[in-house]
Scaffold this active site. Sequence first.
Site, PDB file in Angstrom:
ATOM      1  N   GLY A   1       0.812  -1.211   0.000  1.00  0.00           N
ATOM      2  CA  GLY A   1       0.000   0.000   0.000  1.00  0.00           C
ATOM      3  C   GLY A   1       0.850   1.269   0.000  1.00  0.00           C
ATOM      4  N   THR A   2       1.939   1.239   0.741  1.00  0.00           N
ATOM      5  CA  THR A   2       2.804   2.423   0.814  1.00  0.00           C
ATOM      6  C   THR A   2       3.357   2.747  -0.571  1.00  0.00           C
ATOM      7  OG1 THR A   2       3.402   1.905   3.088  1.00  0.00           O
ATOM      8  CG2 THR A   2       4.917   3.343   1.880  1.00  0.00           C
TER       9      THR A   2
ATOM     10  N   CYS B   1       1.388   1.407  11.555  1.00  0.00           N
ATOM     11  CA  CYS B   1       2.456   1.503  10.561  1.00  0.00           C
ATOM     12  C   CYS B   1       3.608   2.319  11.111  1.00  0.00           C
ATOM     13  CB  CYS B   1       1.945   2.154   9.284  1.00  0.00           C
ATOM     14  SG  CYS B   1       0.508   1.324   8.655  1.00  0.00           S
TER      15      CYS B   1
ATOM     16  N   HIS C   1      -1.880  -7.374   2.614  1.00  0.00           N
ATOM     17  CA  HIS C   1      -1.964  -7.917   3.977  1.00  0.00           C
ATOM     18  C   HIS C   1      -3.119  -7.370   4.807  1.00  0.00           C
ATOM     19  CE1 HIS C   1       0.165  -4.704   6.513  1.00  0.00           C
ATOM     20  NE2 HIS C   1       0.312  -4.239   5.288  1.00  0.00           N
TER      21      HIS C   1
ATOM     22  N   ASN D   1      -7.584   4.862   8.321  1.00  0.00           N
ATOM     23  CA  ASN D   1      -7.031   3.670   8.964  1.00  0.00           C
ATOM     24  C   ASN D   1      -7.132   3.707  10.491  1.00  0.00           C
ATOM     25  OD1 ASN D   1      -5.060   5.671   7.895  1.00  0.00           O
ATOM     26  ND2 ASN D   1      -3.721   4.724   9.395  1.00  0.00           N
TER      27      ASN D   1
ATOM     28  N   THR E   1      11.707  -7.608 -10.618  1.00  0.00           N
ATOM     29  CA  THR E   1      11.148  -8.949 -10.786  1.00  0.00           C
ATOM     30  C   THR E   1       9.878  -9.073  -9.961  1.00  0.00           C
ATOM     31  OG1 THR E   1      13.352  -9.827 -11.147  1.00  0.00           O
ATOM     32  CG2 THR E   1      11.642 -11.415 -10.505  1.00  0.00           C
TER      33      THR E   1
ATOM     34  N   GLN F   1      -7.784   0.248   3.608  1.00  0.00           N
ATOM     35  CA  GLN F   1      -8.552  -0.232   4.763  1.00  0.00           C
ATOM     36  C   GLN F   1      -9.981  -0.621   4.391  1.00  0.00           C
ATOM     37  OE1 GLN F   1      -7.606  -0.861   7.865  1.00  0.00           O
ATOM     38  NE2 GLN F   1      -5.534  -0.064   7.697  1.00  0.00           N
TER      39      GLN F   1
ATOM     40  N   SER G   1      -3.675  -2.998  -0.679  1.00  0.00           N
ATOM     41  CA  SER G   1      -2.558  -3.696  -0.056  1.00  0.00           C
ATOM     42  C   SER G   1      -2.979  -5.122   0.281  1.00  0.00           C
ATOM     43  CB  SER G   1      -2.163  -2.947   1.220  1.00  0.00           C
ATOM     44  OG  SER G   1      -1.329  -3.752   2.024  1.00  0.00           O
TER      45      SER G   1
HETATM   46  N1  PLP Z   1      -2.738   3.170   3.473  1.00  0.00           N
HETATM   47  C1  PLP Z   1      -3.465   2.897   4.544  1.00  0.00           C
HETATM   48  C2  PLP Z   1      -4.797   3.564   4.717  1.00  0.00           C
HETATM   49  C3  PLP Z   1      -3.005   2.002   5.519  1.00  0.00           C
HETATM   50  O1  PLP Z   1      -3.742   1.741   6.598  1.00  0.00           O
HETATM   51  C4  PLP Z   1      -1.744   1.407   5.327  1.00  0.00           C
HETATM   52  C5  PLP Z   1      -1.156   0.521   6.363  1.00  0.00           C
HETATM   53  O2  PLP Z   1      -1.520   0.614   7.517  1.00  0.00           O
HETATM   54  C6  PLP Z   1      -1.024   1.700   4.168  1.00  0.00           C
HETATM   55  C7  PLP Z   1      -1.560   2.587   3.260  1.00  0.00           C
HETATM   56  C8  PLP Z   1       0.294   1.071   3.880  1.00  0.00           C
HETATM   57  O3  PLP Z   1       0.143  -0.229   3.390  1.00  0.00           O
HETATM   58  P1  PLP Z   1       1.351  -1.271   3.455  1.00  0.00           P
HETATM   59  O4  PLP Z   1       1.463  -1.716   4.871  1.00  0.00           O
HETATM   60  O5  PLP Z   1       0.934  -2.381   2.530  1.00  0.00           O
HETATM   61  O6  PLP Z   1       2.565  -0.573   2.964  1.00  0.00           O
END
Ligand code: PLP
Length: 368
Positions: A69-70, A313, A193, A146, A229, A173, A191
């Site tokens: 997600g990041t 996070c 996970h 989140n 990759t 989320q 994302s």
């Molecule tokens: N965006 C939101 C709203 C999130 O809650 C999070 C992780 O908590 C992320 C992005 C980041 O995702 P990732 O952990 O896959 O990098």
Amino acid sequence: MIYLDHAATSPMRPQARAAMEPFLGDTFGNPSGVHGVSRRAKNAVEEARERASAILGCSPGEIVFTGGGTESDNLAVKGRALLGGGGIVTTAVEHEAVLEAARFCERLGSKLAILEVDAQGRVDPDRVAGVAGDDTAIVSVMAANNETGVLQPLGEIRTAMSGRTALHTDAVQSFVSQSVDLAGLDLVSLSGHKLGGPKGVGLLYVREGVALEPLVHGGGQELGRRSGTLNVAGIVGMVAAMEAAVADRERFRSEVGAARDVFEAKLAGVTTPTLDTARLVQHSHLRFGGLRNETLLVLLDRVGIAASAGSACSSGAATVSHVLSAMGMTSAEARECLRFSFGWSSTVAEAEEAARRIVEVLERQSGS
Ligand code: PLP
């Protein structure tokens, strides 16, 4: 342990684990190669891409697999702003992945507008449309927060924006309990996970025709938009988790929502709800008057409850949540808040037991 921190990460769904298994063993090829071993990996990735696009209602070429997600948020924000130096419009309650990417672009010369939110953490759609101008490269507003689970008025924002600039939403989320309607959206982050898939893999939906500057340069994978990759096992696992999440959504919304509601009802006498607006069914954000959240988290951990204070996070940092500050809470108020987040494996029985243990902890605290 009663796990109430699904917003930080969810346990893997069995479907995701099963789908990944072959790619952790014999099917190990690099999907970029030309021989049979590679082809099997490539076919798996392309099948996963098709299945993900079928879920989202887009074409396979509009999906870019990323490292989570990041990275998806970074690719959306920087990828748009760095392309022609255009401006960024976002909100004060976005995930750090959006806010820090936007601040980085600002340091490189992009105009950045971070919009304030109301006491519930919602941005005003008219304000978004008013601030976004011809020189805006991207507007980024998350689907749901989140920390609090509060839903942003995305439908109104897309209407107010009416396609004037690229509109991005972070649906990391929300996706587990809510579908994403791509109408009017140009970029969407997901994302693995948070859905019961593996960590370190995500995707960015990029509407056809929306240009992006790539962030990771190299071999030109993902049509040049994200070199490197491909994480075959991760991609296959994430898409299996997406499918499982979609198939499970109706049950999730009723059963997991019921677990959250029971939990909140049982704690009604000892907590103050912080929100009074549309929010995700799986989030519970509560204030424990007179108690520091760091202390409470340790006490809860001791009685077998995993929860969190704000965004996991960035856990480790004892800073006050930027989300709660933006909602107008004082530092002292914000430090009394905890997030409990339910997920696909949560049950009503767990929610009841967690509430019972929390009440016990609070009683012991007030007696001590
Ligand atoms: N965006 C939101 C709203 C999130 O809650 C999070 C992780 O908590 C992320 C992005 C980041 O995702 P990732 O952990 O896959 O990098």
